[in-house]
Design a protein around this motif. Structure first.
Motif, PDB file in Angstrom:
ATOM      1  N   ALA A   1       0.759  -1.325  -0.014  1.00 25.25           N
ATOM      2  CA  ALA A   1       0.028   0.010  -0.171  1.00 25.25           C
ATOM      3  C   ALA A   1       0.780   1.200  -0.196  1.00 25.25           C
ATOM      4  CB  ALA A   1      -0.836   0.086   1.081  1.00 25.25           C
ATOM      5  N   ARG A   2       2.382   1.227  -0.122  1.00 26.16           N
ATOM      6  CA  ARG A   2       3.049   2.177  -0.003  1.00 26.16           C
ATOM      7  C   ARG A   2       2.423   3.562  -1.067  1.00 26.16           C
ATOM      8  NH1 ARG A   2       5.184  -1.346  -3.230  1.00 26.16           N
ATOM      9  NH2 ARG A   2       6.607  -0.963  -4.871  1.00 26.16           N
ATOM     10  N   ILE A   3       2.904   4.661  -0.694  1.00 22.06           N
ATOM     11  CA  ILE A   3       2.804   5.800  -1.527  1.00 22.06           C
ATOM     12  C   ILE A   3       3.751   6.149  -2.433  1.00 22.06           C
ATOM     13  CG2 ILE A   3       1.666   8.007  -1.438  1.00 22.06           C
ATOM     14  CD1 ILE A   3       0.079   5.978  -0.036  1.00 22.06           C
ATOM     15  N   LYS A   4       3.547   5.754  -3.703  1.00 20.09           N
ATOM     16  CA  LYS A   4       4.526   6.300  -4.832  1.00 20.09           C
ATOM     17  C   LYS A   4       4.331   7.532  -5.120  1.00 20.09           C
ATOM     18  CE  LYS A   4       4.998   1.647  -6.532  1.00 20.09           C
ATOM     19  NZ  LYS A   4       4.925   0.746  -7.798  1.00 20.09           N
ATOM     20  N   ARG A   5       5.369   8.740  -4.553  1.00 23.10           N
ATOM     21  CA  ARG A   5       5.488   9.826  -5.003  1.00 23.10           C
ATOM     22  C   ARG A   5       6.244  10.113  -6.420  1.00 23.10           C
ATOM     23  NH1 ARG A   5       7.813  10.136  -0.515  1.00 23.10           N
ATOM     24  NH2 ARG A   5       9.314  12.086  -0.999  1.00 23.10           N
ATOM     25  N   PHE A   6       5.727  11.026  -6.898  1.00 27.20           N
ATOM     26  CA  PHE A   6       6.645  11.519  -8.145  1.00 27.20           C
ATOM     27  C   PHE A   6       6.971  12.702  -8.036  1.00 27.20           C
ATOM     28  CE2 PHE A   6       7.873  12.041 -12.595  1.00 27.20           C
ATOM     29  CZ  PHE A   6       8.448  11.187 -12.919  1.00 27.20           C
ATOM     30  N   GLY A   7       7.997  13.089  -7.504  1.00 28.97           N
ATOM     31  CA  GLY A   7       8.639  14.465  -7.514  1.00 28.97           C
ATOM     32  C   GLY A   7       8.389  15.351  -6.380  1.00 28.97           C
ATOM     33  N   ILE A   8       7.136  14.982  -5.526  1.00 29.15           N
ATOM     34  CA  ILE A   8       6.839  15.803  -4.297  1.00 29.15           C
ATOM     35  C   ILE A   8       7.741  15.636  -3.057  1.00 29.15           C
ATOM     36  CG2 ILE A   8       4.900  16.369  -2.925  1.00 29.15           C
ATOM     37  CD1 ILE A   8       2.958  14.897  -5.113  1.00 29.15           C
ATOM     38  N   VAL A   9       8.526  16.555  -2.932  1.00 28.43           N
ATOM     39  CA  VAL A   9       9.507  16.620  -1.953  1.00 28.43           C
ATOM     40  C   VAL A   9       8.769  16.409  -0.548  1.00 28.43           C
ATOM     41  CG1 VAL A   9      11.369  17.842  -0.551  1.00 28.43           C
ATOM     42  CG2 VAL A   9      11.185  18.100  -3.247  1.00 28.43           C
ATOM     43  N   ASP A  10       7.864  17.350  -0.263  1.00 30.66           N
ATOM     44  CA  ASP A  10       7.212  16.929   1.154  1.00 30.66           C
ATOM     45  C   ASP A  10       6.027  16.000   1.101  1.00 30.66           C
ATOM     46  OD1 ASP A  10       5.787  17.230   3.383  1.00 30.66           O
ATOM     47  OD2 ASP A  10       5.454  19.247   3.166  1.00 30.66           O
ATOM     48  N   ALA A  11       6.406  14.863   1.861  1.00 34.31           N
ATOM     49  CA  ALA A  11       5.661  13.618   1.482  1.00 34.31           C
ATOM     50  C   ALA A  11       4.049  14.129   2.081  1.00 34.31           C
ATOM     51  CB  ALA A  11       6.092  12.362   2.460  1.00 34.31           C
ATOM     52  N   MET A  12       3.980  14.833   3.140  1.00 32.09           N
ATOM     53  CA  MET A  12       2.825  15.276   3.632  1.00 32.09           C
ATOM     54  C   MET A  12       2.195  16.241   2.651  1.00 32.09           C
ATOM     55  SD  MET A  12       1.762  13.995   6.582  1.00 32.09           S
ATOM     56  CE  MET A  12       0.527  15.138   7.401  1.00 32.09           C
ATOM     57  N   GLY A  13       2.703  16.671   1.436  1.00 35.19           N
ATOM     58  CA  GLY A  13       2.145  17.255   0.461  1.00 35.19           C
ATOM     59  C   GLY A  13       1.567  16.634  -0.666  1.00 35.19           C
ATOM     60  N   ASP A  14       1.607  15.256  -0.518  1.00 33.66           N
ATOM     61  CA  ASP A  14       1.245  14.330  -1.503  1.00 33.66           C
ATOM     62  C   ASP A  14      -0.266  13.968  -0.884  1.00 33.66           C
ATOM     63  OD1 ASP A  14       0.352  11.480  -2.151  1.00 33.66           O
ATOM     64  OD2 ASP A  14       1.954  12.012  -3.587  1.00 33.66           O
ATOM     65  N   GLN A  15      -1.234  14.209  -1.628  1.00 28.76           N
ATOM     66  CA  GLN A  15      -2.529  13.923  -0.964  1.00 28.76           C
ATOM     67  C   GLN A  15      -2.791  12.461  -0.536  1.00 28.76           C
ATOM     68  OE1 GLN A  15      -5.219  15.342  -4.098  1.00 28.76           O
ATOM     69  NE2 GLN A  15      -5.074  17.405  -3.683  1.00 28.76           N
ATOM     70  N   ASN A  16      -2.520  11.654  -1.255  1.00 27.20           N
ATOM     71  CA  ASN A  16      -2.474  10.141  -1.032  1.00 27.20           C
ATOM     72  C   ASN A  16      -1.887   9.961   0.326  1.00 27.20           C
ATOM     73  OD1 ASN A  16      -4.117   9.729  -3.303  1.00 27.20           O
ATOM     74  ND2 ASN A  16      -2.287   9.225  -4.519  1.00 27.20           N
ATOM     75  N   PHE A  17      -0.724  10.418   0.495  1.00 24.84           N
ATOM     76  CA  PHE A  17      -0.065  10.184   1.756  1.00 24.84           C
ATOM     77  C   PHE A  17      -0.717  10.791   2.831  1.00 24.84           C
ATOM     78  CE2 PHE A  17       3.468  11.033   4.816  1.00 24.84           C
ATOM     79  CZ  PHE A  17       4.246   9.737   5.070  1.00 24.84           C
ATOM     80  N   ALA A  18      -0.697  12.102   2.781  1.00 22.18           N
ATOM     81  CA  ALA A  18      -1.611  12.632   3.935  1.00 22.18           C
ATOM     82  C   ALA A  18      -2.997  12.232   4.183  1.00 22.18           C
ATOM     83  CB  ALA A  18      -1.772  14.365   3.335  1.00 22.18           C
ATOM     84  N   ALA A  19      -3.484  11.704   3.333  1.00 19.62           N
ATOM     85  CA  ALA A  19      -4.764  10.806   3.462  1.00 19.62           C
ATOM     86  C   ALA A  19      -4.639   9.681   4.363  1.00 19.62           C
ATOM     87  CB  ALA A  19      -5.540  10.625   2.222  1.00 19.62           C
ATOM     88  N   ALA A  20      -3.612   8.774   3.882  1.00 15.94           N
ATOM     89  CA  ALA A  20      -3.108   7.527   4.794  1.00 15.94           C
ATOM     90  C   ALA A  20      -2.870   7.814   5.821  1.00 15.94           C
ATOM     91  CB  ALA A  20      -2.205   6.926   3.984  1.00 15.94           C
ATOM     92  N   VAL A  21      -2.072   9.008   6.340  1.00 15.96           N
ATOM     93  CA  VAL A  21      -1.570   9.259   7.770  1.00 15.96           C
ATOM     94  C   VAL A  21      -2.977   9.779   8.406  1.00 15.96           C
ATOM     95  CG1 VAL A  21      -0.451  11.015   9.132  1.00 15.96           C
ATOM     96  CG2 VAL A  21       0.530  10.086   6.923  1.00 15.96           C
ATOM     97  N   LYS A  22      -3.872  10.639   7.917  1.00 25.96           N
ATOM     98  CA  LYS A  22      -5.077  10.965   8.582  1.00 25.96           C
ATOM     99  C   LYS A  22      -5.821   9.888   8.812  1.00 25.96           C
ATOM    100  CE  LYS A  22      -8.937  14.201   8.369  1.00 25.96           C
ATOM    101  NZ  LYS A  22      -9.659  15.034   7.526  1.00 25.96           N
ATOM    102  N   ALA A  23      -5.938   8.756   8.207  1.00 23.47           N
ATOM    103  CA  ALA A  23      -6.809   7.647   8.195  1.00 23.47           C
ATOM    104  C   ALA A  23      -6.396   6.771   9.148  1.00 23.47           C
ATOM    105  CB  ALA A  23      -6.957   6.855   6.763  1.00 23.47           C
ATOM    106  N   THR A  24      -5.116   6.761   9.536  1.00 23.75           N
ATOM    107  CA  THR A  24      -4.748   6.106  11.109  1.00 23.75           C
ATOM    108  C   THR A  24      -5.389   6.557  12.300  1.00 23.75           C
ATOM    109  OG1 THR A  24      -2.842   7.403  11.643  1.00 23.75           O
ATOM    110  CG2 THR A  24      -2.267   5.906  10.032  1.00 23.75           C
ATOM    111  N   GLY A  25      -5.877   7.633  12.289  1.00 26.15           N
ATOM    112  CA  GLY A  25      -6.810   8.339  13.422  1.00 26.15           C
ATOM    113  C   GLY A  25      -5.760   8.484  14.378  1.00 26.15           C
ATOM    114  N   ARG A  26      -4.591   8.476  14.301  1.00 23.92           N
ATOM    115  CA  ARG A  26      -3.390   8.697  15.336  1.00 23.92           C
ATOM    116  C   ARG A  26      -2.828  10.047  15.255  1.00 23.92           C
ATOM    117  NH1 ARG A  26      -1.711   3.438  17.020  1.00 23.92           N
ATOM    118  NH2 ARG A  26      -3.705   2.187  16.719  1.00 23.92           N
ATOM    119  N   LYS A  27      -2.783  10.878  16.451  1.00 25.38           N
ATOM    120  CA  LYS A  27      -2.254  12.228  16.512  1.00 25.38           C
ATOM    121  C   LYS A  27      -0.543  12.367  16.713  1.00 25.38           C
ATOM    122  CE  LYS A  27      -4.190  15.491  15.604  1.00 25.38           C
ATOM    123  NZ  LYS A  27      -4.238  16.240  14.291  1.00 25.38           N
ATOM    124  N   ASN A  28      -0.117  11.051  17.090  1.00 21.53           N
ATOM    125  CA  ASN A  28       1.302  11.178  17.406  1.00 21.53           C
ATOM    126  C   ASN A  28       1.999  10.423  16.357  1.00 21.53           C
ATOM    127  OD1 ASN A  28       0.946  12.119  20.109  1.00 21.53           O
ATOM    128  ND2 ASN A  28       0.952  10.253  21.029  1.00 21.53           N
TER     129      ASN A  28
END
Length: 198
Positions: free
Chosen positions: A80-107
């Protein structure tokens, strides 16, 4: 500053760009130590059932694929890894940010292969978005010690807590006498033995 200790129940782990090519660009820490620490974090997450988000950048280019150990230890996260193409800030990748949010964890426990590029920008963004962040400094590195020191200082000044791999694992374990703690201790001792034998 972190408001509470990180635990298996309140933490998500982000492992960013631990790719075979990119790891060759690090000189501030021996490649063997960096790799061993990233692998130890992955093992800890598996043992403690901590959600892990993996991401890679431009796998088809010089960066190469993620190290094979991540696929072996965390096959579902790797698939399920997020394959970014040229986006330096992983949190700036919509798919990555959504996956992080989906964990429901704030830490967020974050390690990136290069602290001066892969780690620093998602850490700054995550802090801005209200996450509590610990940066596992020795599961990453930089092309120079100066670059590493500057990036770690920048993250710390922004509010991240800088930690080490074994310190992070011990914080997550809490108790070495539990079944999970015993398994973690075995993994830590194995990593230490490899380090001391180098």
């Amino acid at each position: 500053m972190t408001k509470e200790l990180f635990s298996a129940s309140n933490t998500a782990m982000l492992l960013i760009d631990h790719q075979v090519g990119t790891m060759g660009w690090v000189r501030s820490i021996p490649a063997s130590q960096l790799k061993r620490n990233a692998v130890l974090l992955a093992k800890a997450a598996k043992i403690l059932n901590i959600p892990v988000i993996l991401t890679s950048s431009m796998e088809e280019y010089a960066q190469g694929p993620l190290i094979s150990e991540l696929a072996e230890i965390l096959p579902e996260a790797h698939a399920a890894r997020i394959k970014r193409f040229g986006i330096v800030d992983a949190m700036g990748d919509q798919n990555f940010a959504a996956a992080v949010k989906a964990t429901g964890r704030k830490n967020l426990l974050i390690a990136g292969v290069t602290n001066d590029v892969c780690t620093v920008f998602p850490v700054l963004t995550a802090i801005q978005q209200g996450y509590e962040v610990q940066v596992v400094a020795d599961a990453g590195g930089s092309p120079t010690k100066f670059a590493d020191d500057v990036s770690l200082r920048r993250m710390e000044q922004a509010g991240a807590v800088v930690t080490s791999t074994i310190q992070a694992v011990a914080e997550l374990a809490r108790n070495w006498t539990t079944p999970e703690g015993g398994e973690l201790m075995g993994a830590v001792i194995g990593a230490l033995q490899e380090l001391l034998s180098e």
